[in-house]
Design a protein around this motif. Structure first.
Motif, PDB file in Angstrom:
ATOM      1  N   LEU A 101       5.028  13.394 -58.934  1.00  0.00           N
ATOM      2  CA  LEU A 101       5.045  14.845 -58.777  1.00  0.00           C
ATOM      3  C   LEU A 101       3.832  15.502 -59.426  1.00  0.00           C
ATOM      4  O   LEU A 101       3.222  16.415 -58.855  1.00  0.00           O
ATOM      5  N   ARG A 105       1.207  17.596 -57.080  1.00  0.00           N
ATOM      6  CA  ARG A 105       1.291  19.049 -57.224  1.00  0.00           C
ATOM      7  C   ARG A 105       0.152  19.641 -58.043  1.00  0.00           C
ATOM      8  O   ARG A 105      -0.320  20.742 -57.743  1.00  0.00           O
ATOM      9  N   GLU A 106      -0.297  18.938 -59.082  1.00  0.00           N
ATOM     10  CA  GLU A 106      -1.216  19.557 -60.030  1.00  0.00           C
ATOM     11  C   GLU A 106      -2.498  18.770 -60.283  1.00  0.00           C
ATOM     12  O   GLU A 106      -3.580  19.231 -59.995  1.00  0.00           O
ATOM     13  N   TYR A 204       6.442  19.021 -48.873  1.00  0.00           N
ATOM     14  CA  TYR A 204       5.905  20.243 -49.474  1.00  0.00           C
ATOM     15  C   TYR A 204       5.193  19.969 -50.796  1.00  0.00           C
ATOM     16  O   TYR A 204       4.343  20.756 -51.214  1.00  0.00           O
ATOM     17  N   ASP A 205       5.509  18.882 -51.475  1.00  0.00           N
ATOM     18  CA  ASP A 205       4.775  18.552 -52.690  1.00  0.00           C
ATOM     19  C   ASP A 205       3.311  18.268 -52.369  1.00  0.00           C
ATOM     20  O   ASP A 205       2.408  18.684 -53.101  1.00  0.00           O
ATOM     21  N   THR A 208       1.617  21.751 -50.733  1.00  0.00           N
ATOM     22  CA  THR A 208       1.306  22.817 -51.678  1.00  0.00           C
ATOM     23  C   THR A 208       0.075  22.473 -52.516  1.00  0.00           C
ATOM     24  O   THR A 208      -0.745  23.344 -52.822  1.00  0.00           O
ATOM     25  N   GLY A 209      -0.057  21.194 -52.884  1.00  0.00           N
ATOM     26  CA  GLY A 209      -1.255  20.790 -53.606  1.00  0.00           C
ATOM     27  C   GLY A 209      -2.509  20.961 -52.771  1.00  0.00           C
ATOM     28  O   GLY A 209      -3.541  21.446 -53.255  1.00  0.00           O
ATOM     29  N   THR A 261       0.878  28.140 -58.637  1.00  0.00           N
ATOM     30  CA  THR A 261       2.051  27.341 -59.002  1.00  0.00           C
ATOM     31  C   THR A 261       3.285  28.217 -59.133  1.00  0.00           C
ATOM     32  O   THR A 261       4.376  27.857 -58.677  1.00  0.00           O
ATOM     33  N   TYR A 269       9.302  25.432 -53.830  1.00  0.00           N
ATOM     34  CA  TYR A 269       9.984  24.375 -54.545  1.00  0.00           C
ATOM     35  C   TYR A 269      11.478  24.700 -54.667  1.00  0.00           C
ATOM     36  O   TYR A 269      11.842  25.855 -54.924  1.00  0.00           O
TER      37      TYR A 269
END
Length: 272
Positions: A101, A105-106, A204-205, A208-209, A261, A269
């Motif tokens: 994750l 995501r980040e 979506y993970d 979105t990233g 985020t 999320y």
């Protein structure tokens, strides 16, 4: 004399603060005007697709090794840090979920964008600024061609296309690096790592990233082009432009990442 000497630092501070405020207002206004020009020129012929392809090569293909190293280092370090940290609390088996994750995501989008801002943002800024101080942009205008079409739009489109795909490559290489480190250092079976990663991650993970990188790429390209087009002061100005673009782009990436985020948490999320 004492009053003058006491006020002098305050006056200097006020002048510097006022100058910085005016510079930022000028920057925001300039970015807005440049975006307006890009939108208006984007739909008008001629379309220089060959220039877009050329910039895709320089921005995308030549940055593949950078994205690969970034992803591998990010995934490996995160697996080590989370592994030895969670081992104290008996949470080693949660490493595949947390690392997967975090990377998608980040860490993958942000680290890749920061390094691309250092390489691509500085390169675009230096190239455009050099064209400005050597009057090549004036020559383009004299020939009846729009600098926005030939300089800004190809670089902007190339960044918008290349950075999400570079992030995608960095994400998967980062997951591979995390899996290898988990197997070698933390004795987590690779099959278990893959199974838990697939169980945890959703489309979506990843999306979105990658969506974050579109915003980052837009600002990197627009900032570099705007600053390059407004460079003054010869070769010294080119150096100052390059430094300014890298710093400004990095700050924007870090700040906007928080707000993006937060938006995704509220809208995309799931609520746990």
């Amino acid at each position: 004399m004492e009053a003058t000497s006491t006020q002098h630092p305050l006056i200097t501070l006020a002048r510097r603060s006022g100058k910085q405020t005016m510079d930022w207002l000028r920057f925001m206004g300039g970015i807005a005007y440049l975006c307006r020009d890009v939108v208006s020129e984007l739909v008008r012929p001629p379309f220089y697709l060959n220039l877009v392809a050329e910039q895709l090569y320089y921005i995308g293909i030549r940055s593949l090794s950078l994205a690969a190293v970034t992803g591998l280092a990010t995934g490996s370090v995160m697996a080590l840090q989370f592994g030895y940290g969670l081992a104290r609390f008996g949470g080693t088996l949660y490493i595949p979920r947390i690392v997967s994750l975090s990377i998608l995501r980040e860490m993958g989008p942000v680290f890749t964008s920061l390094l691309v801002a250092g390489r691509i943002g500085s390169g675009i800024a230096a190239e455009v600024a050099s064209m400005k101080v050597t009057q090549q942009i004036d020559a383009i205008r004299a020939l009846g061609t729009s600098p926005i079409k030939r300089i800004v739009i190809p670089r902007l489109l190339a960044c918008l296309i290349a950075l999400p795909f570079l992030t995608l490559i960095a994400d998967y290489i980062g997951l591979f690096g995390a899996m290898v480190v988990s197997a070698k250092e933390l004795h987590i079976n690779p099959e278990y790592f893959i199974a838990k990663g697939i169980e945890t991650l959703r489309v979506y993970d990843l999306l979105t990233g990658m969506a974050k990188t579109v915003v980052f790429a837009f600002f990197i390209a627009v900032t570099a082009c705007w600053k390059g087009l407004n460079t003054e002061g010869g070769t010294e100005g080119v150096g100052n432009t390059t430094t300014w673009v890298v710093v400004t782009s990095s700050i924007f990436i870090m700040v906007s990442d928080f707000f993006l985020t937060k938006i995704f948490i509220l809208t995309v999320y799931p609520k746990y």
